[in-house]
Scaffold this motif. Sequence first.
Motif, PDB file in Angstrom:
ATOM      1  N   MET A 135      42.322  51.720  33.380  1.00  0.00           N
ATOM      2  CA  MET A 135      43.655  51.422  31.687  1.00  0.00           C
ATOM      3  C   MET A 135      43.926  49.806  31.535  1.00  0.00           C
ATOM      4  O   MET A 135      44.035  49.474  31.040  1.00  0.00           O
ATOM      5  CB  MET A 135      44.368  52.153  32.676  1.00  0.00           C
ATOM      6  N   TYR A 136      44.202  49.040  32.991  1.00  0.00           N
ATOM      7  CA  TYR A 136      44.621  47.951  32.682  1.00  0.00           C
ATOM      8  C   TYR A 136      42.851  46.643  32.282  1.00  0.00           C
ATOM      9  O   TYR A 136      43.314  46.063  30.992  1.00  0.00           O
ATOM     10  CB  TYR A 136      44.037  46.926  34.358  1.00  0.00           C
ATOM     11  N   LYS A 137      42.098  47.021  32.175  1.00  0.00           N
ATOM     12  CA  LYS A 137      40.663  46.689  31.222  1.00  0.00           C
ATOM     13  C   LYS A 137      40.725  47.041  30.057  1.00  0.00           C
ATOM     14  O   LYS A 137      40.497  46.073  29.597  1.00  0.00           O
ATOM     15  CB  LYS A 137      39.874  46.963  32.677  1.00  0.00           C
ATOM     16  N   LYS A 138      41.034  47.930  30.166  1.00  0.00           N
ATOM     17  CA  LYS A 138      40.700  48.855  28.663  1.00  0.00           C
ATOM     18  C   LYS A 138      41.717  48.459  27.728  1.00  0.00           C
ATOM     19  O   LYS A 138      42.267  47.903  26.811  1.00  0.00           O
ATOM     20  CB  LYS A 138      41.659  50.808  28.559  1.00  0.00           C
ATOM     21  N   ALA A 139      42.791  48.080  28.620  1.00  0.00           N
ATOM     22  CA  ALA A 139      44.014  47.647  27.897  1.00  0.00           C
ATOM     23  C   ALA A 139      44.075  46.019  27.878  1.00  0.00           C
ATOM     24  O   ALA A 139      44.362  45.095  26.564  1.00  0.00           O
ATOM     25  CB  ALA A 139      45.493  47.710  28.267  1.00  0.00           C
ATOM     26  N   GLY A 140      42.875  44.993  27.554  1.00  0.00           N
ATOM     27  CA  GLY A 140      42.200  44.091  27.655  1.00  0.00           C
ATOM     28  C   GLY A 140      42.918  43.155  29.326  1.00  0.00           C
ATOM     29  O   GLY A 140      42.431  42.041  28.315  1.00  0.00           O
ATOM     30  N   PHE A 141      43.356  43.699  30.162  1.00  0.00           N
ATOM     31  CA  PHE A 141      43.567  42.825  31.363  1.00  0.00           C
ATOM     32  C   PHE A 141      41.699  42.642  31.995  1.00  0.00           C
ATOM     33  O   PHE A 141      41.404  43.460  31.882  1.00  0.00           O
ATOM     34  CB  PHE A 141      44.032  43.386  32.192  1.00  0.00           C
ATOM     35  N   GLU A 142      41.644  41.287  32.352  1.00  0.00           N
ATOM     36  CA  GLU A 142      40.606  40.751  33.008  1.00  0.00           C
ATOM     37  C   GLU A 142      40.764  39.858  34.749  1.00  0.00           C
ATOM     38  O   GLU A 142      42.235  39.795  34.923  1.00  0.00           O
ATOM     39  CB  GLU A 142      39.688  39.380  32.276  1.00  0.00           C
ATOM     40  N   ILE A 143      39.668  40.519  35.311  1.00  0.00           N
ATOM     41  CA  ILE A 143      40.190  39.809  36.376  1.00  0.00           C
ATOM     42  C   ILE A 143      39.954  38.357  36.879  1.00  0.00           C
ATOM     43  O   ILE A 143      39.120  37.938  36.662  1.00  0.00           O
ATOM     44  CB  ILE A 143      39.240  40.992  37.696  1.00  0.00           C
ATOM     45  N   ILE A 144      41.207  38.065  37.480  1.00  0.00           N
ATOM     46  CA  ILE A 144      40.673  36.053  37.400  1.00  0.00           C
ATOM     47  C   ILE A 144      40.419  35.749  39.204  1.00  0.00           C
ATOM     48  O   ILE A 144      40.562  34.731  39.537  1.00  0.00           O
ATOM     49  CB  ILE A 144      41.764  35.752  36.419  1.00  0.00           C
ATOM     50  N   ASP A 145      41.284  37.030  39.999  1.00  0.00           N
ATOM     51  CA  ASP A 145      41.478  36.750  41.555  1.00  0.00           C
ATOM     52  C   ASP A 145      41.232  37.557  42.081  1.00  0.00           C
ATOM     53  O   ASP A 145      41.815  38.697  41.779  1.00  0.00           O
ATOM     54  CB  ASP A 145      42.405  35.372  41.656  1.00  0.00           C
ATOM     55  N   GLU A 146      40.946  37.035  43.472  1.00  0.00           N
ATOM     56  CA  GLU A 146      41.015  38.414  43.419  1.00  0.00           C
ATOM     57  C   GLU A 146      41.191  38.128  45.614  1.00  0.00           C
ATOM     58  O   GLU A 146      40.718  36.636  46.069  1.00  0.00           O
ATOM     59  CB  GLU A 146      39.364  39.393  43.717  1.00  0.00           C
ATOM     60  N   ASN A 147      41.708  39.219  46.787  1.00  0.00           N
ATOM     61  CA  ASN A 147      41.235  38.638  47.981  1.00  0.00           C
ATOM     62  C   ASN A 147      41.049  40.334  48.164  1.00  0.00           C
ATOM     63  O   ASN A 147      39.526  41.294  47.285  1.00  0.00           O
ATOM     64  CB  ASN A 147      43.157  38.555  48.822  1.00  0.00           C
ATOM     65  N   ASP A 148      40.809  40.414  49.915  1.00  0.00           N
ATOM     66  CA  ASP A 148      40.603  41.889  50.170  1.00  0.00           C
ATOM     67  C   ASP A 148      40.660  43.181  49.454  1.00  0.00           C
ATOM     68  O   ASP A 148      40.400  44.099  49.212  1.00  0.00           O
ATOM     69  CB  ASP A 148      40.585  41.275  51.536  1.00  0.00           C
ATOM     70  N   GLU A 149      42.359  42.943  48.990  1.00  0.00           N
ATOM     71  CA  GLU A 149      42.727  44.377  48.600  1.00  0.00           C
ATOM     72  C   GLU A 149      42.928  44.385  47.207  1.00  0.00           C
ATOM     73  O   GLU A 149      43.118  45.545  46.699  1.00  0.00           O
ATOM     74  CB  GLU A 149      43.741  44.728  49.720  1.00  0.00           C
ATOM     75  N   GLU A 150      43.286  43.535  46.645  1.00  0.00           N
ATOM     76  CA  GLU A 150      43.905  43.447  44.991  1.00  0.00           C
ATOM     77  C   GLU A 150      43.223  42.560  44.314  1.00  0.00           C
ATOM     78  O   GLU A 150      42.588  41.233  44.841  1.00  0.00           O
ATOM     79  CB  GLU A 150      45.149  42.678  45.838  1.00  0.00           C
ATOM     80  N   TYR A 151      43.971  42.647  43.158  1.00  0.00           N
ATOM     81  CA  TYR A 151      42.993  42.109  41.762  1.00  0.00           C
ATOM     82  C   TYR A 151      43.904  40.956  41.230  1.00  0.00           C
ATOM     83  O   TYR A 151      45.314  41.695  41.214  1.00  0.00           O
ATOM     84  CB  TYR A 151      41.606  42.850  41.066  1.00  0.00           C
ATOM     85  N   ILE A 152      43.865  40.160  41.208  1.00  0.00           N
ATOM     86  CA  ILE A 152      45.265  39.255  40.042  1.00  0.00           C
ATOM     87  C   ILE A 152      44.065  39.883  38.156  1.00  0.00           C
ATOM     88  O   ILE A 152      43.054  38.936  38.721  1.00  0.00           O
ATOM     89  CB  ILE A 152      45.084  37.963  40.221  1.00  0.00           C
ATOM     90  N   MET A 153      44.960  40.182  37.963  1.00  0.00           N
ATOM     91  CA  MET A 153      44.620  40.734  35.807  1.00  0.00           C
ATOM     92  C   MET A 153      45.181  39.863  34.957  1.00  0.00           C
ATOM     93  O   MET A 153      46.850  39.482  35.250  1.00  0.00           O
ATOM     94  CB  MET A 153      44.412  42.302  35.705  1.00  0.00           C
ATOM     95  N   MET A 154      44.425  39.361  34.397  1.00  0.00           N
ATOM     96  CA  MET A 154      45.642  38.616  33.262  1.00  0.00           C
ATOM     97  C   MET A 154      44.539  39.449  31.674  1.00  0.00           C
ATOM     98  O   MET A 154      44.059  39.636  31.759  1.00  0.00           O
ATOM     99  CB  MET A 154      44.983  36.707  33.224  1.00  0.00           C
ATOM    100  N   CYS A 155      45.788  38.951  31.028  1.00  0.00           N
ATOM    101  CA  CYS A 155      45.436  39.581  29.427  1.00  0.00           C
ATOM    102  C   CYS A 155      46.052  38.409  28.877  1.00  0.00           C
ATOM    103  O   CYS A 155      47.202  38.115  28.491  1.00  0.00           O
ATOM    104  CB  CYS A 155      46.650  40.847  29.325  1.00  0.00           C
ATOM    105  N   LYS A 156      44.995  38.032  28.043  1.00  0.00           N
ATOM    106  CA  LYS A 156      45.230  36.793  26.741  1.00  0.00           C
ATOM    107  C   LYS A 156      46.066  37.647  25.677  1.00  0.00           C
ATOM    108  O   LYS A 156      45.959  38.368  25.080  1.00  0.00           O
ATOM    109  CB  LYS A 156      43.823  36.657  26.360  1.00  0.00           C
ATOM    110  N   LEU A 157      46.978  36.857  25.199  1.00  0.00           N
ATOM    111  CA  LEU A 157      47.903  37.539  23.944  1.00  0.00           C
ATOM    112  C   LEU A 157      47.868  36.966  22.756  1.00  0.00           C
ATOM    113  O   LEU A 157      47.981  35.687  22.882  1.00  0.00           O
ATOM    114  CB  LEU A 157      49.238  38.219  24.420  1.00  0.00           C
TER     115      LEU A 157
END
Length: 165
Positions: A135-157
């Motif tokens: 859903m986040y990807k469909k909303a325009g978020f992109e993965i900008i960083d990650e660790n073993d468990e999580e993605y950090i995602m950002m959406c340009k407005l």
Amino acid sequence: MDYTIRELRQNEVKILDIFLYEAIFIPEGVTAPSRDIIKQPELQVYVSNFGKHKGDICYVAEIENKIVGAVWGRIMNDYGHVDDETPSLAISLLKEYRNYGIGTKLMKRILTELKEHGYKQTSLAVQKTNYAVRMYKKAGFEIIDENDEEYIMMCKLIILKAGGD
């Protein structure tokens, strides 16, 4: 499903505790933590004194006078922190109201509002195995960083020029 999306009222702020807990992703087969987990400082940053800081913004989904979902953002040093100019988001729905498109509508509403307030981007952290990543990807978020468990995602407005769609 008939629902309304509206701003959170200041006298409703305590309800964010419920949605903070609901935002904790519990993988299949894993026992849910105690509700007291939200009292930990790294989680309180999402809700403590909400509405009293510049940039605090929250929208809720309401069905028959019951709040069933919330999306909120604030500038905070949380798991999804990018910088001090980028609001981090949290979103959750009560379990029985998931998979009806309500989360997508909440996300679209807050992204529109953040744009109107002049923010250039927003971010969030999400566990890699969380179904909401799609859903986040469909909303325009992109993965900008990650660790073993999580993605950090950002959406340009992106602010559209007059005449844009």
